[in-house]
Design an enzyme around this catalytic site. Structure first.
Site, PDB file in Angstrom:
ATOM      1  N   HIS A   1      19.784  64.894 -50.196  1.00  0.00           N
ATOM      2  CA  HIS A   1      20.957  64.840 -49.305  1.00  0.00           C
ATOM      3  C   HIS A   1      20.612  63.926 -48.135  1.00  0.00           C
ATOM      4  O   HIS A   1      20.369  62.733 -48.314  1.00  0.00           O
ATOM      5  CB  HIS A   1      21.316  66.255 -48.871  1.00  0.00           C
TER       6      HIS A   1
ATOM      7  N   HIS B   1      25.636  57.896 -56.410  1.00  0.00           N
ATOM      8  CA  HIS B   1      26.293  58.936 -55.621  1.00  0.00           C
ATOM      9  C   HIS B   1      26.997  59.892 -56.562  1.00  0.00           C
ATOM     10  O   HIS B   1      27.498  59.485 -57.621  1.00  0.00           O
ATOM     11  CB  HIS B   1      27.303  58.327 -54.633  1.00  0.00           C
TER      12      HIS B   1
ATOM     13  N   ASP C   1      23.104  56.036 -47.416  1.00  0.00           N
ATOM     14  CA  ASP C   1      21.727  56.077 -46.924  1.00  0.00           C
ATOM     15  C   ASP C   1      21.042  54.709 -46.956  1.00  0.00           C
ATOM     16  O   ASP C   1      20.137  54.457 -46.154  1.00  0.00           O
ATOM     17  CB  ASP C   1      20.894  57.057 -47.766  1.00  0.00           C
TER      18      ASP C   1
END
Length: 373
Positions: free
Chosen positions: A218, A258, A308
Site C-alpha cells: 500500500h 494497480h 507511488d
C-alpha cells in the site's frame, strides 16, 4: 464464490470519490482530479471532501485560518515524541501520537456530525506537526514551530527544513497532497471504515488506517521506488538492463500496476509533470531514469506506473528523507479517511463479511491424558 482480497465486491455506496479503472479517471465529489490538481489547494480539497462542496472564497479563507490555528500539538504529545526510541519508524511514531492525542480528548466517544468535523480538522492539522517534530527530534535538530501565515504544504516544509520553500516546492507538495487525498475503498480507507462501523472513536479509525497504510503493498511502495531509483543511478547500469535483471530473478518492480487501473494512474500523470519541473531545478536527473523504467515496464510487462512511482521522485527532489514518504502519504490521505469516517458514522452498518470454512468438521475430542504424542 470466494473472491480473494474481496476483489470486485461492492460493499457500500459513497459519493466521496469515483474511479474508472479502464479509462484511468479519478474524481473527488464529481470533480476531475486533473482540474483539482491544476487549480485548487489542499485546503480547498479537504473542505470539498469533508463538507461535500467546493468552498467560496470566504469559506476557504475561514477554513484555512481554522486549520492553521490547530497546528500546535499538546506538550504531552511532544513529550511522547521525545521519549520514543530513535529506531521507531516515522509511521509508528505517527500512529502512536494520534492514539495518544485521542486519549486526551474529553469528547473521544462523542460520535455526532459536528463533533466529527471538529475532530477531523484537529487530526488533519496536527499530523504535519507530528511528522516534522519527530523528524527534527530524531536528528537532534531544534524544533521549528508552525506558522499560521503559511499554507498547509508550505508550513510543513518550513517546519521540516527550517526555511520557507520556493513557490515550485510549495506547489509540488500541495499538488501531491491533493493527489493522495482520497481514493475510494483502498485498504487503509476500508480499515478506517471497519473501525468506524463498530462505533469506535475517530482516532481509532485513523490509527487503523495508518497501520494499514504502512504495508509495502500500500503506502510503503513509494519508499521502495526511491530506493530502487537510487540503486539504478549508483550502479551505472542502463535502467533497462537493471530492470530486466531484476525481473529475470523473479523480483517485483515497485511503483507499477494497480488493483483498479488498467491504464496509467491519472495521479501519476500529474506527478510526472511535477517531477520533471522539480528535476530541472534540483538537477537530480532522476526523472530521466524514471521515464526509461516506465517505458521499459510498459513495453515488456504491459504495466503502467501508479501514484507511488513518480511520488518518489517528487519527494526526493523536495529533499524529503526516504522514511518520511509514507507519513506524507498519510498527511494527504487523512482528508479522505476522515470524510469516509464521517460517512460511515452517518449511515452505519457493522461491516462483517463472511468466510468459507475449509477445515475439518465434527472432530472427536480426546482428553489430554489420552492423546498420543
Amino acid at each position: 464464490m470466494v473472491k480473494r482480497g474481496m476483489r470486485d465486491v461492492v460493499v457500500l455506496e459513497s459519493d466521496i470519490s469515483r474511479i474508472d479503472g479502464k479509462k484511468g479517471e479519478l474524481e473527488y465529489r464529481g470533480y476531475s482530479i486533473h482540474d483539482l490538481a491544476e487549480n485548487s489547494s489542499y485546503e480547498e480539497i479537504a473542505f470539498l471532501l469533508l463538507r461535500g462542496h467546493l468552498p467560496t472564497q470566504e469559506e476557504l479563507e475561514e477554513f484555512e485560518r481554522d486549520l492553521a490555528r490547530r497546528r500546535n500539538i499538546a506538550p504531552e504529545v511532544i513529550g511522547l515524541l521525545s521519549s520514543l526510541p530513535d529506531i521507531t519508524h516515522p509511521m509508528v511514531v505517527l500512529r502512536t501520537a494520534i492514539s495518544y492525542t485521542g486519549s486526551m480528548d474529553e469528547k473521544l466517544h462523542v460520535i455526532e456530525p459536528e463533533e466529527n468535523l471538529e475532530k477531523s480538522k484537529e487530526i488533519l492539522a496536527m499530523i504535519p506537526t507530528i511528522i516534522a517534530y519527530a523528524y527534527r527530534m530524531r536528528h537532534g535538530k531544534q524544533l521549528v514551530h508552525p506558522r499560521e501565515d503559511l499554507g498547509h504544504a508550505a508550513n510543513f516544509l518550513y517546519m521540516l527544513k527550517g526555511e520557507e520553500p520556493t513557490a515550485l516546492e510549495e506547489k509540488a507538495l500541495d499538488t501531491d497532497l491533493i493527489l493522495h487525498a482520497e481514493h475510494t475503498l483502498n485498504a487503509s480507507t476500508f480499515a478506517s471504515r471497519m473501525a468506524a462501523s463498530t462505533k469506535s472513536d475517530m482516532y481509532a479509525g485513523i490509527v487503523s488506517a495508518t497501520g494499514t497504510l504502512m504495508g509495502p503493498l500500500h503506502g510503503g511502495a513509494s519508499q521502495a521506488v526511491i530506493e530502487m531509483l537510487k540503486e539504478i543511478k549508483e550502479s551505472g547500469e542502463k535502467p533497462e538492463e537493471w530492470i530486466r535483471r531484476k525481473l529475470e530473478a523473479g523480483e517485483l518492480i515497485p511503483g507499477f500496476g494497480h488493483r483498479v487501473y488498467e491504464t496509467m494512474d491519472p495521479r501519476a500523470k500529474e506527478l510526472k509533470k511535477l517531477a520533471w519541473r522539480l528535476d530541472k531545478e534540483s538537477e537530480s536527473n532522476l526523472c530521466s531514469i524514471s521515464e526509461r523504467v516506465e517505458e521499459f515496464m510498459i513495453e515488456e510487462k504491459g504495466l503502467y506506473p501508479n501514484v507511488d512511482f513518480y511520488t518518489a521522485t517528487v519527494y526526493e527532489d523536495l529533499g524529503i528523507p526516504d522514511d518520511l514518504f509514507i507519513p506524507i502519504f498519510a498527511m494527504g490521505r487523512v482528508a479522505g479517511w476522515t470524510a469516509h469516517l464521517m460517512d460511515q458514522y452517518a449511515e452505519n452498518v457493522l461491516i462483517r463479511p463472511k468466510q468459507d470454512y475449509v477445515g475439518e468438521k465434527e472432530r472427536e475430542y480426546v482428553l489430554i491424558e489420552e492423546r498420543e504424542a
